[in-house]
Design a protein around this motif. Structure first.
Motif, PDB file in Angstrom:
ATOM      1  N   HIS A   1       0.853  -1.185  -0.046  1.00  0.00           N
ATOM      2  CA  HIS A   1      -0.063   0.074  -0.044  1.00  0.00           C
ATOM      3  C   HIS A   1       0.821   1.178   0.092  1.00  0.00           C
ATOM      4  O   HIS A   1       0.579   2.186  -0.704  1.00  0.00           O
ATOM      5  N   ASP A   2       2.026   1.498   0.631  1.00  0.00           N
ATOM      6  CA  ASP A   2       2.547   2.480   0.908  1.00  0.00           C
ATOM      7  C   ASP A   2       3.573   2.808  -0.406  1.00  0.00           C
ATOM      8  O   ASP A   2       3.693   3.776  -0.932  1.00  0.00           O
ATOM      9  N   ILE A   3       4.001   1.583  -1.032  1.00  0.00           N
ATOM     10  CA  ILE A   3       4.870   1.549  -2.202  1.00  0.00           C
ATOM     11  C   ILE A   3       3.899   2.232  -3.514  1.00  0.00           C
ATOM     12  O   ILE A   3       4.377   3.203  -4.272  1.00  0.00           O
ATOM     13  N   ARG A   4       2.798   1.787  -3.502  1.00  0.00           N
ATOM     14  CA  ARG A   4       1.963   2.287  -4.402  1.00  0.00           C
ATOM     15  C   ARG A   4       1.523   3.505  -4.259  1.00  0.00           C
ATOM     16  O   ARG A   4       1.657   4.482  -5.105  1.00  0.00           O
ATOM     17  N   ALA A   6       3.102   5.916  -2.794  1.00  0.00           N
ATOM     18  CA  ALA A   6       4.342   6.750  -3.051  1.00  0.00           C
ATOM     19  C   ALA A   6       4.660   6.753  -4.640  1.00  0.00           C
ATOM     20  O   ALA A   6       5.068   7.787  -5.311  1.00  0.00           O
ATOM     21  N   CYS A   7       4.364   5.586  -5.273  1.00  0.00           N
ATOM     22  CA  CYS A   7       4.620   5.791  -6.712  1.00  0.00           C
ATOM     23  C   CYS A   7       3.365   6.725  -7.556  1.00  0.00           C
ATOM     24  O   CYS A   7       3.833   7.467  -8.187  1.00  0.00           O
ATOM     25  N   VAL A   8       2.328   6.605  -6.999  1.00  0.00           N
ATOM     26  CA  VAL A   8       1.161   7.723  -7.540  1.00  0.00           C
ATOM     27  C   VAL A   8       1.546   9.025  -7.293  1.00  0.00           C
ATOM     28  O   VAL A   8       1.292   9.759  -8.167  1.00  0.00           O
ATOM     29  N   ARG A   9       2.033   9.333  -6.049  1.00  0.00           N
ATOM     30  CA  ARG A   9       2.390  10.527  -5.751  1.00  0.00           C
ATOM     31  C   ARG A   9       3.422  11.261  -6.863  1.00  0.00           C
ATOM     32  O   ARG A   9       3.515  12.450  -6.867  1.00  0.00           O
ATOM     33  N   LYS A  10       4.306  10.275  -7.245  1.00  0.00           N
ATOM     34  CA  LYS A  10       5.332  10.800  -7.902  1.00  0.00           C
ATOM     35  C   LYS A  10       5.324  10.555  -9.511  1.00  0.00           C
ATOM     36  O   LYS A  10       6.034  10.733 -10.398  1.00  0.00           O
TER      37      LYS A  10
END
Length: 80
Positions: A1-4, A6-10
């Motif tokens: 969840h946190d990786i996803r 972070a990817c969406v934010r960037k």
């Protein structure tokens, strides 16, 4: 969840379709210096009434992607 998350934010999402070359019967709909030409490369479309999502920031990002990828030529056109 946190990786996803972070990817969406960037991430930077592009809406990509085709740019039609200027139709001779509707040439007045395009700015004369910004008319897309067939087979002349990537096109960034903009509209004075903001009908496209291209703005100064997104246009810059796409120009940089194209430049860094060595994609030439590149075109820009503005619909009245």
């Amino acid at each position: 969840h946190d990786i996803r998350a972070a990817c969406v934010r960037k991430s930077f999402f592009l809406s990509i379709d085709q740019a039609h070359a200027v139709h001779p019967n509707y040439a007045a709909k395009h700015e004369s210096n910004h008319a897309p030409q067939m087979n002349k490369g990537v096109v960034i479309k903009s509209n004075a009434n903001q009908r496209y999502t291209t703005n100064g920031i997104t246009g810059f990002i796409v120009r940089e992607i194209v430049r860094k990828a060595g994609i030439t030529p590149m075109q820009e056109f503005c619909v009245r």
